[in-house]
Each structure stands twice: as C-alpha cells, then as structure tokens.
Design a protein around this motif. Structure first.
Motif, PDB file in Angstrom:
ATOM      1  N   LYS A  38       0.822  -1.218   0.000  1.00 25.03           N
ATOM      2  CA  LYS A  38       0.000   0.000   0.000  1.00 25.03           C
ATOM      3  C   LYS A  38       0.854   1.266   0.000  1.00 25.03           C
ATOM      4  O   LYS A  38       0.326   2.371  -0.058  1.00 25.03           O
ATOM      5  CB  LYS A  38      -0.910   0.031   1.226  1.00 25.03           C
ATOM      6  N   GLY A  39       2.178   1.102   0.146  1.00 27.29           N
ATOM      7  CA  GLY A  39       3.070   2.258   0.182  1.00 27.29           C
ATOM      8  C   GLY A  39       3.288   2.813   1.572  1.00 27.29           C
ATOM      9  O   GLY A  39       3.824   3.906   1.719  1.00 27.29           O
ATOM     10  N   GLU A  40       2.879   2.076   2.601  1.00 28.75           N
ATOM     11  CA  GLU A  40       3.037   2.514   3.990  1.00 28.75           C
ATOM     12  C   GLU A  40       4.236   1.809   4.619  1.00 28.75           C
ATOM     13  O   GLU A  40       4.402   0.605   4.466  1.00 28.75           O
ATOM     14  CB  GLU A  40       1.783   2.169   4.794  1.00 28.75           C
ATOM     15  N   ASN A  41       5.052   2.575   5.343  1.00 27.18           N
ATOM     16  CA  ASN A  41       6.180   1.989   6.057  1.00 27.18           C
ATOM     17  C   ASN A  41       5.712   1.385   7.379  1.00 27.18           C
ATOM     18  O   ASN A  41       4.671   1.773   7.917  1.00 27.18           O
ATOM     19  CB  ASN A  41       7.251   3.045   6.324  1.00 27.18           C
ATOM     20  N   VAL A  42       6.486   0.437   7.908  1.00 30.02           N
ATOM     21  CA  VAL A  42       6.168  -0.218   9.179  1.00 30.02           C
ATOM     22  C   VAL A  42       7.292   0.109  10.155  1.00 30.02           C
ATOM     23  O   VAL A  42       8.459  -0.186   9.889  1.00 30.02           O
ATOM     24  CB  VAL A  42       6.050  -1.753   9.004  1.00 30.02           C
ATOM     25  N   TYR A  43       6.940   0.727  11.286  1.00 26.68           N
ATOM     26  CA  TYR A  43       7.915   1.135  12.282  1.00 26.68           C
ATOM     27  C   TYR A  43       7.747   0.298  13.549  1.00 26.68           C
ATOM     28  O   TYR A  43       6.666   0.264  14.121  1.00 26.68           O
ATOM     29  CB  TYR A  43       7.737   2.618  12.637  1.00 26.68           C
ATOM     30  N   LEU A  44       8.814  -0.373  13.980  1.00 29.82           N
ATOM     31  CA  LEU A  44       8.815  -1.157  15.211  1.00 29.82           C
ATOM     32  C   LEU A  44       9.856  -0.545  16.144  1.00 29.82           C
ATOM     33  O   LEU A  44      11.067  -0.753  15.970  1.00 29.82           O
ATOM     34  CB  LEU A  44       9.143  -2.629  14.918  1.00 29.82           C
ATOM     35  N   ARG A  45       9.386   0.215  17.114  1.00 29.68           N
ATOM     36  CA  ARG A  45      10.278   0.935  18.019  1.00 29.68           C
ATOM     37  C   ARG A  45      11.245  -0.021  18.713  1.00 29.68           C
ATOM     38  O   ARG A  45      10.857  -1.052  19.225  1.00 29.68           O
ATOM     39  CB  ARG A  45       9.458   1.687  19.068  1.00 29.68           C
ATOM     40  N   GLY A  46      12.528   0.333  18.677  1.00 27.35           N
ATOM     41  CA  GLY A  46      13.560  -0.471  19.316  1.00 27.35           C
ATOM     42  C   GLY A  46      14.060  -1.622  18.452  1.00 27.35           C
ATOM     43  O   GLY A  46      15.032  -2.285  18.793  1.00 27.35           O
ATOM     44  N   PHE A  47      13.411  -1.869  17.317  1.00 26.26           N
ATOM     45  CA  PHE A  47      13.832  -2.959  16.431  1.00 26.26           C
ATOM     46  C   PHE A  47      14.260  -2.412  15.082  1.00 26.26           C
ATOM     47  O   PHE A  47      15.379  -2.651  14.640  1.00 26.26           O
ATOM     48  CB  PHE A  47      12.705  -3.980  16.268  1.00 26.26           C
ATOM     49  N   GLY A  48      13.369  -1.704  14.404  1.00 30.82           N
ATOM     50  CA  GLY A  48      13.707  -1.141  13.105  1.00 30.82           C
ATOM     51  C   GLY A  48      12.475  -0.828  12.287  1.00 30.82           C
ATOM     52  O   GLY A  48      11.351  -0.920  12.773  1.00 30.82           O
ATOM     53  N   SER A  49      12.708  -0.487  11.023  1.00 38.11           N
ATOM     54  CA  SER A  49      11.627  -0.092  10.134  1.00 38.11           C
ATOM     55  C   SER A  49      11.711  -0.862   8.827  1.00 38.11           C
ATOM     56  O   SER A  49      12.791  -1.049   8.272  1.00 38.11           O
ATOM     57  CB  SER A  49      11.719   1.398   9.812  1.00 38.11           C
ATOM     58  N   PHE A  50      10.557  -1.306   8.355  1.00 37.18           N
ATOM     59  CA  PHE A  50      10.441  -1.865   7.018  1.00 37.18           C
ATOM     60  C   PHE A  50       9.979  -0.714   6.142  1.00 37.18           C
ATOM     61  O   PHE A  50       8.902  -0.155   6.370  1.00 37.18           O
ATOM     62  CB  PHE A  50       9.421  -3.010   6.990  1.00 37.18           C
ATOM     63  N   ILE A  51      10.806  -0.337   5.172  1.00 39.67           N
ATOM     64  CA  ILE A  51      10.519   0.842   4.369  1.00 39.67           C
ATOM     65  C   ILE A  51      10.593   0.508   2.881  1.00 39.67           C
ATOM     66  O   ILE A  51      11.101  -0.547   2.491  1.00 39.67           O
ATOM     67  CB  ILE A  51      11.512   1.983   4.680  1.00 39.67           C
ATOM     68  N   LEU A  52      10.066   1.418   2.069  1.00 36.29           N
ATOM     69  CA  LEU A  52      10.192   1.315   0.623  1.00 36.29           C
ATOM     70  C   LEU A  52      11.244   2.304   0.162  1.00 36.29           C
ATOM     71  O   LEU A  52      11.220   3.472   0.553  1.00 36.29           O
ATOM     72  CB  LEU A  52       8.862   1.644  -0.065  1.00 36.29           C
ATOM     73  N   LYS A  53      12.174   1.834  -0.647  1.00 36.42           N
ATOM     74  CA  LYS A  53      13.181   2.708  -1.233  1.00 36.42           C
ATOM     75  C   LYS A  53      12.880   2.851  -2.711  1.00 36.42           C
ATOM     76  O   LYS A  53      12.559   1.875  -3.383  1.00 36.42           O
ATOM     77  CB  LYS A  53      14.585   2.124  -1.058  1.00 36.42           C
ATOM     78  N   LYS A  54      12.972   4.069  -3.192  1.00 35.80           N
ATOM     79  CA  LYS A  54      12.692   4.335  -4.599  1.00 35.80           C
ATOM     80  C   LYS A  54      13.994   4.242  -5.391  1.00 35.80           C
ATOM     81  O   LYS A  54      14.983   4.891  -5.065  1.00 35.80           O
ATOM     82  CB  LYS A  54      12.079   5.720  -4.765  1.00 35.80           C
ATOM     83  N   ARG A  55      13.991   3.408  -6.412  1.00 34.25           N
ATOM     84  CA  ARG A  55      15.127   3.290  -7.320  1.00 34.25           C
ATOM     85  C   ARG A  55      14.836   4.141  -8.550  1.00 34.25           C
ATOM     86  O   ARG A  55      13.780   4.021  -9.165  1.00 34.25           O
ATOM     87  CB  ARG A  55      15.338   1.845  -7.768  1.00 34.25           C
ATOM     88  N   ALA A  56      15.762   4.991  -8.906  1.00 32.89           N
ATOM     89  CA  ALA A  56      15.575   5.879 -10.047  1.00 32.89           C
ATOM     90  C   ALA A  56      15.679   5.097 -11.358  1.00 32.89           C
ATOM     91  O   ALA A  56      16.245   4.002 -11.403  1.00 32.89           O
ATOM     92  CB  ALA A  56      16.630   6.985 -10.018  1.00 32.89           C
ATOM     93  N   GLN A  57      15.121   5.678 -12.404  1.00 36.36           N
ATOM     94  CA  GLN A  57      15.237   5.076 -13.736  1.00 36.36           C
ATOM     95  C   GLN A  57      16.712   5.054 -14.130  1.00 36.36           C
ATOM     96  O   GLN A  57      17.458   5.980 -13.831  1.00 36.36           O
ATOM     97  CB  GLN A  57      14.449   5.914 -14.741  1.00 36.36           C
ATOM     98  N   LYS A  58      17.135   3.973 -14.791  1.00 37.87           N
ATOM     99  CA  LYS A  58      18.526   3.905 -15.214  1.00 37.87           C
ATOM    100  C   LYS A  58      18.637   3.171 -16.544  1.00 37.87           C
ATOM    101  O   LYS A  58      17.733   2.450 -16.958  1.00 37.87           O
ATOM    102  CB  LYS A  58      19.391   3.233 -14.157  1.00 37.87           C
ATOM    103  N   THR A  59      19.753   3.371 -17.177  1.00 33.36           N
ATOM    104  CA  THR A  59      20.046   2.700 -18.441  1.00 33.36           C
ATOM    105  C   THR A  59      20.988   1.540 -18.156  1.00 33.36           C
ATOM    106  O   THR A  59      21.997   1.705 -17.471  1.00 33.36           O
ATOM    107  CB  THR A  59      20.720   3.675 -19.425  1.00 33.36           C
ATOM    108  N   ALA A  60      20.656   0.360 -18.685  1.00 36.28           N
ATOM    109  CA  ALA A  60      21.485  -0.826 -18.481  1.00 36.28           C
ATOM    110  C   ALA A  60      21.891  -1.372 -19.839  1.00 36.28           C
ATOM    111  O   ALA A  60      21.286  -1.064 -20.869  1.00 36.28           O
ATOM    112  CB  ALA A  60      20.714  -1.873 -17.693  1.00 36.28           C
TER     113      ALA A  60
END
Length: 91
Positions: A38-60
């Motif tokens: 859904k695009g929502e991050n999950v924060y667990l205090r004292g443990f860590g966060s599950f987040i979404l990182k955006k990768r930019a468009q690139k040429t391969a």
C-alpha cells in the motif's frame, strides 16, 4: 535462522503451541507485506523499520547482445534497523 527455528524459539520461551506461534508469525509477515504494498512503512520501536526505497530510472546494457535497455523507476522493500538494535549488535 529460519522461520521454523523462530517458531520453535518463541514456542519454547512463551509456552504457546507451535501451530499458534506459526500462525502469528505468518500473520505478522502478511501484515508487513500488505502495508508495504500500500506504500506505507512499518515502524517497530527499538527494532527497526520496514521501508520502501525508490530506485531511479537507469540505463542498463546487455553485453552479450550489445543492446541498451531502460529500467524504469521502481520501489524495493528494505529494512533499516533502529539505533538501539545496531548498538546491541556492535557490543
């Protein structure tokens, strides 16, 4: 450590049967996955966060065919540990 080992450890520590613990662990993982979808991050205090990182468009390049392709912008899931968690690992 595998999911089965996690379930065994939690079951030993809490005295709850393994079937119930397995259902709880799987429900937790499903909730994290659904939240990230859904695009929502999950924060667990004292443990860590599950987040979404955006990768930019690139040429391969495909070296074997000597062609260039464009990889579009996309999100990838990532885990960022909390400072207290990192410090406990370092010690």
């Amino acid at each position: 450590m595998t999911k089965a080992e996690i379930v065994n450890e939690i079951s030993k520590q809490t005295g709850i049967d393994k079937v119930t613990v397995l259902a709880s662990v799987e429900a937790f993982m499903a909730a994290v996955k659904d939240s990230l979808e859904k695009g929502e991050n999950v924060y667990l205090r004292g443990f860590g966060s599950f987040i979404l990182k955006k990768r930019a468009q690139k040429t391969a390049r495909n070296i074997s065919k000597n062609t260039t392709i464009i990889i579009p912008e996309h999100n990838i899931p990532a885990f960022k540990p909390a400072k207290t968690f990192v410090n406990s690992i370092k010690a």
